[in-house]
Design an enzyme around this catalytic site. Structure first.
Site, PDB file in Angstrom:
ATOM      1  CD  GLU A  35      -2.955   1.143   2.274  1.00  0.00           C
ATOM      2  OE1 GLU A  35      -2.553   0.767   3.375  1.00  0.00           O
ATOM      3  OE2 GLU A  35      -4.096   1.599   2.078  1.00  0.00           O
ATOM      4  CG  HIS A  73      -4.350   5.757  -0.026  1.00  0.00           C
ATOM      5  ND1 HIS A  73      -4.470   6.613   1.036  1.00  0.00           N
ATOM      6  CD2 HIS A  73      -4.380   4.512   0.486  1.00  0.00           C
ATOM      7  CE1 HIS A  73      -4.553   5.901   2.163  1.00  0.00           C
ATOM      8  NE2 HIS A  73      -4.505   4.632   1.846  1.00  0.00           N
ATOM      9  CG  HIS A 109      -8.909   1.841   2.826  1.00  0.00           C
ATOM     10  ND1 HIS A 109      -8.797   2.869   1.930  1.00  0.00           N
ATOM     11  CD2 HIS A 109      -7.677   1.679   3.372  1.00  0.00           C
ATOM     12  CE1 HIS A 109      -7.559   3.313   1.939  1.00  0.00           C
ATOM     13  NE2 HIS A 109      -6.850   2.593   2.785  1.00  0.00           N
ATOM     14  CG  ASN A 140     -12.452   4.953   4.703  1.00  0.00           C
ATOM     15  OD1 ASN A 140     -12.880   3.818   4.876  1.00  0.00           O
ATOM     16  ND2 ASN A 140     -12.964   5.999   5.311  1.00  0.00           N
ATOM     17  NE  ARG A 154     -25.496  17.852 -13.098  1.00  0.00           N
ATOM     18  CZ  ARG A 154     -26.036  18.619 -12.152  1.00  0.00           C
ATOM     19  NH1 ARG A 154     -25.283  19.140 -11.204  1.00  0.00           N
ATOM     20  NH2 ARG A 154     -27.322  18.888 -12.172  1.00  0.00           N
ATOM     21  CG  HIS A 205     -12.109   3.622   8.831  1.00  0.00           C
ATOM     22  ND1 HIS A 205     -11.814   3.202  10.091  1.00  0.00           N
ATOM     23  CD2 HIS A 205     -10.944   4.061   8.307  1.00  0.00           C
ATOM     24  CE1 HIS A 205     -10.524   3.373  10.326  1.00  0.00           C
ATOM     25  NE2 HIS A 205      -9.976   3.906   9.255  1.00  0.00           N
ATOM     26  CG  ASP A 220      -6.519   0.175   7.071  1.00  0.00           C
ATOM     27  OD1 ASP A 220      -5.323  -0.121   6.898  1.00  0.00           O
ATOM     28  OD2 ASP A 220      -6.973   1.310   6.851  1.00  0.00           O
TER      29      ASP A 220
HETATM   30 ZN    ZN Z   1      -4.895   2.995   3.331  1.00  0.00          ZN
END
Ligand code: ZN
Length: 391
Positions: free
Chosen positions: A139, A205, A226, A229, A237, A261, A284
């Site tokens: 990650e 992310h 996730h 998040n 739109r 979360h 997580d």
């Molecule tokens: Zn993360």
């Protein structure tokens, strides 16, 4: 050869529900599973009775950073053992050691340590069985500065097939998932290199638009970490990466079901869009998992845990203290049938990793990874590869 016959009231395989069951385990493997009346214990077999209980496959966590006071990035046998031992008490019998963004040198050092640990086949911690590390989930660092969450900005990097190759060579074949932001320059060739090396490519992310996310899916991205998040928010739109993930049947979606979360209504949206087959519950989890409130390290930075919620110095959510048994109870509390919820933390993650014959299922030939739950869905015992936590 060691045989064990477990007598149990109910089994969720999880695709089937069977009542009054015997599970015959030989060493680390399930030899037979079926109605108790039809199963004979071989001479010398140990027999265990778990009246009023339900057996499910041990949970498979594809996204976890730490537990028991230790972080995966420490990369030592002691740290990895503490994580593996702590989560096993909560029903997790296998997981992907998940990195957090750090310098390339730090990442390589951690990943080498994880690979060494996996190769050592160490399945105990403090003389008790612990969870198995199935591989590495990268990650970062190829993530969006705009959606980095708590990943340190100084070590974010544009996707690079060359840097990925360095990580993969340090991982010695143990890389399993690469999370990246597909809108970044260089993302598509980096994805190609990951796919060629046999990794699952995940959106995460990311500030990707719907079109950018769809292009990544067309190129082979199959997972999203996730969901909600650290993602470009959904709007009517500008459906963004969330819109693409929720409407693409080929993509599985992670959910952190800790009630912090993701709001309950948003959880329901995800569950309805991805369904029983494509939702994957993850923890997580951080070093603070299974520990009291206080200060802990996540990768190379400090996080503070108060009331079980983990935040960095700026107050941003920094992973969780969730265990997967609690995730299961939270999802069942939303009205999801137990067998469906179990699937989201067993068969679905195992299938994502191509391990559904071995992990995340209770069937002949699978690893004897078994969680025994009571009526209130608390974990009462766990077998990891045929060894019980409580004998
Ligand atoms: Zn993360």
């Amino acid at each position: 050869m060691a045989f064990l016959l477990l007598h149990i009231d109910r089994v969720l395989t999880p695709t089937e529900e069977i009542r009054d069951v015997g599970i015959l385990v030989e060493d680390t493997t399930i030899r037979e599973i079926g109605p108790r009346a039809a199963l004979q214990a071989p001479p010398g077999a140990r027999e265990v009775r778990a009246a009023g209980m339900t057996a499910v496959p041990g949970f498979v966590d594809v996204h976890i950073h730490g537990a028991g006071g230790h972080d995966i990035m420490e990369g030592t046998g002691e740290a990895l053992g503490a994580v593996a031992g702590t989560v096993a008490r909560h029903g997790t019998t296998s997981f992907l050691a998940t990195t957090v963004t750090a310098s390339p040198e730090t990442t390589c050092r951690s990943v080498e340590g994880i690979a060494r640990y996996i190769e050592a086949n160490c399945f105990t911690w403090n003389n008790l069985p612990c969870a198995e590390i199935l591989g590495i989930h990268f990650e970062g660092p190829f993530i969006s500065a705009a959606r980095r969450g708590v990943h340190p900005p100084e070590w974010l990097a544009l996707p690079s097939a060359e840097l990925l190759r360095r990580f993969l060579s340090a991982a010695r074949g143990k890389g399993r998932i690469l999370t990246l932001a597909p809108e970044l320059p260089g993302a598509l060739p980096c994805m190609d290199a990951a796919l060629k090396a046999g990794l699952v490519v995940a959106h995460g992310h990311t500030d990707a638009t719907y079109e950018q996310a769809r292009a990544a899916i067309a190129r082979g991205a199959r997972h999203a970490v996730h969901v909600y998040n650290a993602m470009r928010p959904f709007s009517h739109r500008d459906a963004g990466v969330i819109g693409a993930v929720l409407t693409s049947p080929e993509v599985t979606a992670e959910l952190i079901a800790d009630g912090v979360h993701v709001d309950e209504a948003a959880m329901r949206v995800l569950l309805q869009a991805k369904g029983v087959d494509r939702t994957i519950l993850v923890s997580d989890g951080t070093a603070a998992t299974g520990m009291p409130d206080g200060k802990y390290m996540l990768g190379t930075f400090e996080v503070t845990v108060a009331g079980g919620v983990c935040r960095n110095a700026e107050g941003k959510l920094a992973g969780s203290t969730l265990t997967l048994d609690r995730a299961l109870r939270n999802i069942v509390a939303l009205g999801v049938p137990l067998a469906d919820a179990v699937r989201m933390l067993t068969l679905n993650p195992a299938r994502l990793l191509g391990l559904e014959g071995k992990k995340g299922v209770l069937r002949r030939g699978a690893d004897a990874d078994i969680a025994v739950l009571d009526e209130s869905l608390r974990v009462r015992n766990v077998w990891t590869r045929g060894s019980p936590l409580q004998s």
